[in-house]
Design a protein around this motif. Structure first.
Motif, PDB file in Angstrom:
ATOM      1  N   GLY A  66      13.346  70.300  18.093  1.00  0.00           N
ATOM      2  CA  GLY A  66      13.297  70.250  19.543  1.00  0.00           C
ATOM      3  C   GLY A  66      12.414  69.102  19.974  1.00  0.00           C
ATOM      4  N   LEU A  67      12.881  68.323  20.947  1.00  0.00           N
ATOM      5  CA  LEU A  67      12.120  67.187  21.453  1.00  0.00           C
ATOM      6  C   LEU A  67      11.845  67.387  22.936  1.00  0.00           C
ATOM      7  CD1 LEU A  67      10.981  64.274  21.231  1.00  0.00           C
ATOM      8  CD2 LEU A  67      13.302  63.451  21.711  1.00  0.00           C
ATOM      9  N   ASP A  68      10.576  67.300  23.326  1.00  0.00           N
ATOM     10  CA  ASP A  68      10.216  67.475  24.730  1.00  0.00           C
ATOM     11  C   ASP A  68       8.977  66.645  25.026  1.00  0.00           C
ATOM     12  OD1 ASP A  68      11.269  69.841  26.808  1.00  0.00           O
ATOM     13  OD2 ASP A  68       9.332  68.975  27.337  1.00  0.00           O
ATOM     14  N   MET A  69       8.851  66.201  26.288  1.00  0.00           N
ATOM     15  CA  MET A  69       7.700  65.365  26.663  1.00  0.00           C
ATOM     16  C   MET A  69       6.600  66.159  27.354  1.00  0.00           C
ATOM     17  SD  MET A  69       9.062  63.272  30.015  1.00  0.00           S
ATOM     18  CE  MET A  69       9.517  64.131  31.542  1.00  0.00           C
ATOM     19  N   THR A  70       6.832  67.451  27.568  1.00  0.00           N
ATOM     20  CA  THR A  70       5.913  68.261  28.365  1.00  0.00           C
ATOM     21  C   THR A  70       5.067  69.166  27.476  1.00  0.00           C
ATOM     22  OG1 THR A  70       7.563  68.260  30.138  1.00  0.00           O
ATOM     23  CG2 THR A  70       5.769  69.849  30.308  1.00  0.00           C
ATOM     24  N   ASP A  71       3.762  68.977  27.495  1.00  0.00           N
ATOM     25  CA  ASP A  71       2.867  69.747  26.625  1.00  0.00           C
ATOM     26  C   ASP A  71       3.022  71.251  26.845  1.00  0.00           C
ATOM     27  OD1 ASP A  71       1.710  67.543  25.355  1.00  0.00           O
ATOM     28  OD2 ASP A  71       0.230  67.279  26.946  1.00  0.00           O
ATOM     29  N   GLU A  72       3.145  71.657  28.097  1.00  0.00           N
ATOM     30  CA  GLU A  72       3.229  73.079  28.409  1.00  0.00           C
ATOM     31  C   GLU A  72       4.513  73.699  27.832  1.00  0.00           C
ATOM     32  OE1 GLU A  72       0.684  71.086  31.498  1.00  0.00           O
ATOM     33  OE2 GLU A  72       2.554  70.638  30.465  1.00  0.00           O
ATOM     34  N   MET A  73       5.610  72.971  27.901  1.00  0.00           N
ATOM     35  CA  MET A  73       6.853  73.473  27.322  1.00  0.00           C
ATOM     36  C   MET A  73       6.774  73.514  25.801  1.00  0.00           C
ATOM     37  SD  MET A  73       9.351  74.614  29.163  1.00  0.00           S
ATOM     38  CE  MET A  73      10.052  74.604  30.828  1.00  0.00           C
ATOM     39  N   LEU A  74       6.167  72.502  25.204  1.00  0.00           N
ATOM     40  CA  LEU A  74       6.019  72.494  23.752  1.00  0.00           C
ATOM     41  C   LEU A  74       5.172  73.672  23.276  1.00  0.00           C
ATOM     42  CD1 LEU A  74       5.513  68.667  23.202  1.00  0.00           C
ATOM     43  CD2 LEU A  74       7.429  70.032  22.343  1.00  0.00           C
ATOM     44  N   ALA A  75       4.097  73.964  23.995  1.00  0.00           N
ATOM     45  CA  ALA A  75       3.260  75.113  23.632  1.00  0.00           C
ATOM     46  C   ALA A  75       4.043  76.414  23.747  1.00  0.00           C
ATOM     47  CB  ALA A  75       2.022  75.157  24.526  1.00  0.00           C
ATOM     48  N   LEU A  76       4.832  76.544  24.804  1.00  0.00           N
ATOM     49  CA  LEU A  76       5.647  77.739  24.981  1.00  0.00           C
ATOM     50  C   LEU A  76       6.692  77.849  23.877  1.00  0.00           C
ATOM     51  CD1 LEU A  76       6.558  80.179  26.678  1.00  0.00           C
ATOM     52  CD2 LEU A  76       7.919  78.593  28.071  1.00  0.00           C
ATOM     53  N   ALA A  77       7.320  76.724  23.531  1.00  0.00           N
ATOM     54  CA  ALA A  77       8.348  76.731  22.485  1.00  0.00           C
ATOM     55  C   ALA A  77       7.764  77.130  21.135  1.00  0.00           C
ATOM     56  CB  ALA A  77       9.008  75.362  22.396  1.00  0.00           C
ATOM     57  N   LEU A  78       6.588  76.611  20.810  1.00  0.00           N
ATOM     58  CA  LEU A  78       5.946  76.966  19.539  1.00  0.00           C
ATOM     59  C   LEU A  78       5.628  78.460  19.498  1.00  0.00           C
ATOM     60  CD1 LEU A  78       3.577  73.890  19.121  1.00  0.00           C
ATOM     61  CD2 LEU A  78       5.452  74.527  17.583  1.00  0.00           C
ATOM     62  N   ALA A  79       5.151  78.994  20.619  1.00  0.00           N
ATOM     63  CA  ALA A  79       4.861  80.425  20.672  1.00  0.00           C
ATOM     64  C   ALA A  79       6.142  81.243  20.516  1.00  0.00           C
ATOM     65  CB  ALA A  79       4.175  80.756  22.000  1.00  0.00           C
ATOM     66  N   ASN A  80       7.217  80.781  21.125  1.00  0.00           N
ATOM     67  CA  ASN A  80       8.490  81.494  21.015  1.00  0.00           C
ATOM     68  C   ASN A  80       9.034  81.454  19.593  1.00  0.00           C
ATOM     69  OD1 ASN A  80       8.606  82.276  23.708  1.00  0.00           O
ATOM     70  ND2 ASN A  80       9.629  80.389  24.342  1.00  0.00           N
ATOM     71  N   ALA A  81       8.884  80.305  18.917  1.00  0.00           N
ATOM     72  CA  ALA A  81       9.338  80.198  17.534  1.00  0.00           C
ATOM     73  C   ALA A  81       8.566  81.158  16.633  1.00  0.00           C
ATOM     74  CB  ALA A  81       9.182  78.762  17.038  1.00  0.00           C
ATOM     75  N   ALA A  82       7.264  81.285  16.889  1.00  0.00           N
ATOM     76  CA  ALA A  82       6.442  82.211  16.097  1.00  0.00           C
ATOM     77  C   ALA A  82       6.876  83.654  16.335  1.00  0.00           C
ATOM     78  CB  ALA A  82       4.974  82.022  16.450  1.00  0.00           C
ATOM     79  N   LYS A  83       7.143  84.002  17.587  1.00  0.00           N
ATOM     80  CA  LYS A  83       7.588  85.365  17.905  1.00  0.00           C
ATOM     81  C   LYS A  83       8.945  85.669  17.287  1.00  0.00           C
ATOM     82  CE  LYS A  83       5.067  85.648  22.273  1.00  0.00           C
ATOM     83  NZ  LYS A  83       5.168  85.669  23.750  1.00  0.00           N
ATOM     84  N   ALA A  84       9.804  84.647  17.212  1.00  0.00           N
ATOM     85  CA  ALA A  84      11.139  84.834  16.642  1.00  0.00           C
ATOM     86  C   ALA A  84      11.127  84.817  15.115  1.00  0.00           C
ATOM     87  CB  ALA A  84      12.082  83.753  17.158  1.00  0.00           C
ATOM     88  N   GLY A  85       9.994  84.416  14.524  1.00  0.00           N
ATOM     89  CA  GLY A  85       9.908  84.317  13.069  1.00  0.00           C
ATOM     90  C   GLY A  85      10.762  83.192  12.509  1.00  0.00           C
ATOM     91  N   ALA A  86      10.995  82.155  13.316  1.00  0.00           N
ATOM     92  CA  ALA A  86      11.847  81.029  12.895  1.00  0.00           C
ATOM     93  C   ALA A  86      11.024  80.064  12.052  1.00  0.00           C
ATOM     94  CB  ALA A  86      12.420  80.318  14.109  1.00  0.00           C
TER      95      ALA A  86
END
Length: 297
Positions: free
Chosen positions: A107-127
């Motif tokens: 995933g590529l994004d320029m927004t720090d807040e979205m990247l932080a949210l995405a990382l948290a979501n990946a951890a919750k999903a166990g991906a």
């Protein structure tokens, strides 16, 4: 980069940062993540219920796209996928499930807040087969020829330099690679001014290309088999559309730009017609790669 371009990119970044913060702050409250407010033409309702149900609620709540690119990209086991403008990670996580443990989803994004949210979501999903990168879609931080499929969900229309996006997408795809994109596209009859009347840039309307412009842009970058199929109307004369295209498996004829890039050591005068490799076992191209110049007069 012009001041206007910089301002427009910052406006887009601020809008998506605010959306990420709304979801994040809501997830810490008693009532769970707050869905970002969008109309029926955008957001998580464009995904099937069985897809939404297997993902963290925060990934679903942060969805701002105009389609479901993972449903049209025909992802296969073991493929490497790149999502341009990945936001809260919904399409990255769905892609990761489709390509399986032998594949990978970026995933590529320029927004720090979205990247932080995405990382948290990946951890919750166990991906474990996902990676999020910070950067812009006009300058993708990945090597050439490393991606099988590029997807994107209503993000290319936000770019201030779409030719650069198409060129970078073409560069990172391997020969035979493909794109499967959801985006907003305008009727060919609408002028840029008429598109702007129908919505602002961050709302995915004003920056949209026409059908003809989108096709021409992809073909200019080198893509073939371009298909642009409207799915539903998002404003008068503006459509959510599925965009597909392929990077040819055979080399394209060199352009002036690629000729300059291929010049030995980046200097045209270094290698002139009739020169040979300093090492007779190597071709000129191989010699350049191996030793920087490798040419002799």
């Amino acid at each position: 980069m012009s001041e206007q371009t910089t301002d427009l990119r910052e406006t887009v970044r601020e809008r998506y940062a605010a959306a990420a913060m709304k979801v994040t702050e809501g997830s810490t409250a008693c009532c769970g993540p707050q869905t970002v407010e969008v109309d029926d033409n955008f957001g998580s309702t464009l995904y099937a219920a069985d897809e939404r149900d297997v993902l963290p609620a925060e990934a679903v709540a942060a969805s701002l796209g105009c389609g479901n690119p993972t449903a049209v990209a025909e992802l296969r086991e073991g493929e490497r996928v790149l999502d341009l403008g990945s936001g809260g990670g919904i399409d990255v996580l769905l892609s990761a499930r489709r390509v399986g443990p032998t594949g990978k989803a970026y995933g590529l994004d320029m927004t720090d807040e979205m990247l932080a949210l995405a990382l948290a979501n990946a951890a919750k999903a166990g991906a474990t087969n996902v990676e999020f990168l910070k950067g812009t879609i006009e300058s993708i931080p990945l090597p050439a020829h490393t991606i099988d499929v590029v997807i994107s969900n209503c993000v290319i229309n936000l770019s201030v330099d779409k030719p650069a996006v198409f060129a970078e997408t073409f560069r990172v795809l391997r020969p035979g690679g493909r794109i499967g994109v959801s985006d907003v596209v305008a009727d060919d009859s609408l002028t840029p001014e008429q598109r702007a009347e129908r919505g602002d840039h961050v709302g995915c309307i004003a920056g949209a290309l026409s059908f003809a412009e989108y096709r021409q842009g992809l073909e200019a970058a080198g893509f073939t088999d371009v298909e642009i199929t409207p799915t539903h109307q998002v404003a008068d004369g503006m459509h959510s559309a599925i965009v597909r295209a392929t990077k040819p498996t055979t080399p394209e004829p060199p352009t002036e730009a690629t000729k300059s890039a291929d010049a030995c050591c980046g200097v045209n005068a270094c290698c002139t017609p009739g020169e040979t490799s300093a090492d007779p076992a190597l071709t000129i191209t191989e010699a350049k790669t191996a030793s920087g110049c490798g040419c002799q007069h």
